[in-house]
Design an enzyme around this catalytic site. Structure first.
Site, PDB file in Angstrom:
ATOM      1  CB  CYS A 194      20.591  52.718  44.025  1.00  0.00           C
ATOM      2  SG  CYS A 194      19.135  52.308  45.296  1.00  0.00           S
ATOM      3  CG  HIS A 227      20.860  47.227  45.571  1.00  0.00           C
ATOM      4  ND1 HIS A 227      21.670  47.750  45.159  1.00  0.00           N
ATOM      5  CD2 HIS A 227      19.694  47.986  45.657  1.00  0.00           C
ATOM      6  CE1 HIS A 227      21.219  49.303  45.054  1.00  0.00           C
ATOM      7  NE2 HIS A 227      19.970  49.051  45.104  1.00  0.00           N
ATOM      8  CB  CYS A 246      15.997  52.769  39.379  1.00  0.00           C
ATOM      9  SG  CYS A 246      15.862  51.417  40.403  1.00  0.00           S
ATOM     10  N   GLY A 306      16.584  56.071  44.549  1.00  0.00           N
ATOM     11  CA  GLY A 306      15.426  56.573  45.199  1.00  0.00           C
ATOM     12  C   GLY A 306      15.114  57.926  45.002  1.00  0.00           C
TER      13      GLY A 306
END
Length: 465
Positions: free
Chosen positions: A140, A396, A428, A430
């Site tokens: 991300c 996103h 954040c 993954g």
């Protein structure tokens, strides 16, 4: 104290490449001794020249559209990236042949295929064959990582101008695991947690830190309201590059030419009551729903970075300058720092809480110095964090989010003027990580140094205590 500073000044003179025995009185040194408030690593701060600063002179993004149902459902990924790359050339007048590298953050597509698509997009945008392209994947944060990689390369002297970008089509490349999983994963809990769906990690965070369903739904409502207000007032117009594309009717197969110019996942009329009707997606008694999660989206973004000295015709012989690009000083932002950190994969959503302090400290600042935050999705201080909405409303697209956040942050900082000096982008990641970057208005640099003024300090640095 004066003697200590004088000794440091003399020592630093010996470090200057242009040192001569007669140059000790030259106050225009590119490094100078000082009392410092950020630790010994900043005891030698730069003078007003700041020629080695990495600055951002432009940042743009496409609209973000709902995966499989939105305006980009029939758009090829390279046709998403090309418009924002082209915009960097057209809006700054940069000579594309001067760009040393284009780094594109991207997550879901097969690596070799996406690398080829990004190279194709660069050609569509008008870059010559001499400009290289590569991809980077830190899930991300990939778009922000691309910006950080380019900044680091400029700092290292590999090239003077580069582009950090992000691209994701979650329509073309949905989230899925290809092939089998190594059975060894069952022998280690942390490795197993790397396979947890993001929704489960969200449930874990909510359970561990006592975040209720009501609070999550309220945060989603606020995100949509702020994003809708920003859209209606035209705040996103300066950062969004409209994309000409086509939409195919799934029933008739007819193609329609369209221009997409706004984010299409924003729901202005969303309410807590409406969201409360949605069922949890990942756990029967959970609190994470489709309405209070980040949207699955398609989109791209791109950021133009360069060494500050390249943009000042008075201090460099470089063939072009920021002034020649029609870029005003209040549009230039200094790249200050970047940090990527690891956290427990089972609660990967806490990544920003660890990454932001690390990046801020690396910049020689404190959290209180930060005026604006663009965090993928977090609702805390409404005056500082995601003031124009977050990923629950805007979307996103994994690899593009970092570049999108940089564009949104910097354009908002520009609107707010000199009172908004420092900004942070964070998200954040993954498998249990977090990343953050710190940026400063280019027209707000201290006249004498790059750290805050020391009011009362009897030591050379904090570390001397």
């Amino acid at each position: 104290m004066e003697k200590a500073v004088e000794r440091q000044r003399v020592l630093l003179q010996h470090l200057r490449p242009s040192f001569t025995s007669s140059s000790l009185e030259d106050i225009e040194s590119s490094i100078s001794a000082s009392i410092c408030s950020a630790g010994d690593n900043s005891a030698y701060h730069r003078s007003t020249v700041f020629g080695d600063d990495v600055v951002i002179v432009a940042a743009y993004r496409t609209p973000l559209c709902k995966s499989k149902r939105g305006g980009f459902k029939d758009t090829y990924p390279d046709d998403l990236l090309a418009p924002v790359l082209r915009a960097l050339i057209e809006k700054t007048n940069v000579n594309p042949s001067e760009v040393g590298d284009i780094v594109v953050g991207t997550v879901l597509a097969p690596g070799s295929q996406r690398a080829s698509e990004c190279r194709m997009a660069a050609f569509y945008a008008g870059f010559p064959e001499t400009v290289p392209v590569r991809t980077v994947n830190r899930q991300c944060s990939s778009g922000l990582q691309a910006v950080a990689d380019v900044a680091a390369a400029i700092k290292a002297g590999f090239y003077d101008i580069g582009i950090g970008a992000g691209l994701e089509s979650m329509t073309v490349n949905p989230m899925a695991w290809e092939g089998s999983v190594n059975p060894r994963v069952k022998t280690m809990a942390q490795a197993q947690d790397c396979l947890l769906p993001m929704g489960i990690t969200s449930e874990n965070v909510a359970h561990r830190y006592g975040v209720t369903r009501q609070e999550q739904d309220q945060a989603a409502v606020e995100s949509h309201k702020k994003a809708a207000a920003a859209t209606a007032s035209g705040k996103f117009k300066d950062e969004i590059i409209p994309v000409k594309t086509k939409i195919v009717d799934p029933k008739s197969g007819d193609e329609k030419e369209v221009t997409i110019s706004v984010d299409d996942g924003i729901r202005p009329n969303t309410s807590v009551a409406e969201l409360g009707k949605l069922k949890p997606v990942f756990k029967k008694d959970g609190s994470t729903t489709a309405g209070n999660s980040s949207q699955v989206s398609d989109g791209a973004g791109a950021v133009l970075l360069m060494k500050r000295s390249c943009g000042n015709a008075e201090r460099t012989s470089h063939p072009w300058s920021i002034q020649m690009h029609k870029v005003s000083s209040d549009s230039v932002f200094t790249y200050k720092s970047f940090a990527a950190v690891g956290v427990d994969p089972a609660i990967m959503g806490v990544g920003p809480a660890v990454a932001i302090p690390a990046a801020v400290k690396s910049a020689g600042l404190e959290l209180g110095d930060i005026d604006l935050f663009e965090i993928n999705e977090l609702e805390l201080d409404p005056e500082k964090i995601n003031v124009n909405g977050g990923a629950m409303a805007i979307g996103h697209p994994l690899g593009a989010t970092g570049a999108r956040c940089v564009a949104t942050l910097l354009h908002e900082m520009k609107r707010r003027g000199k009172d908004c000096r420092f900004g942070v982008v964070s998200m954040c990641i993954g498998t249990g990580m977090g990343a953050a970057g710190v940026f400063e208005r280019g027209d707000s640099c201290d006249e004498l140094c790059n750290v805050r003024k020391v009011e009362t300090q009897n030591f050379l640095s904090k570390d001397a205590r």
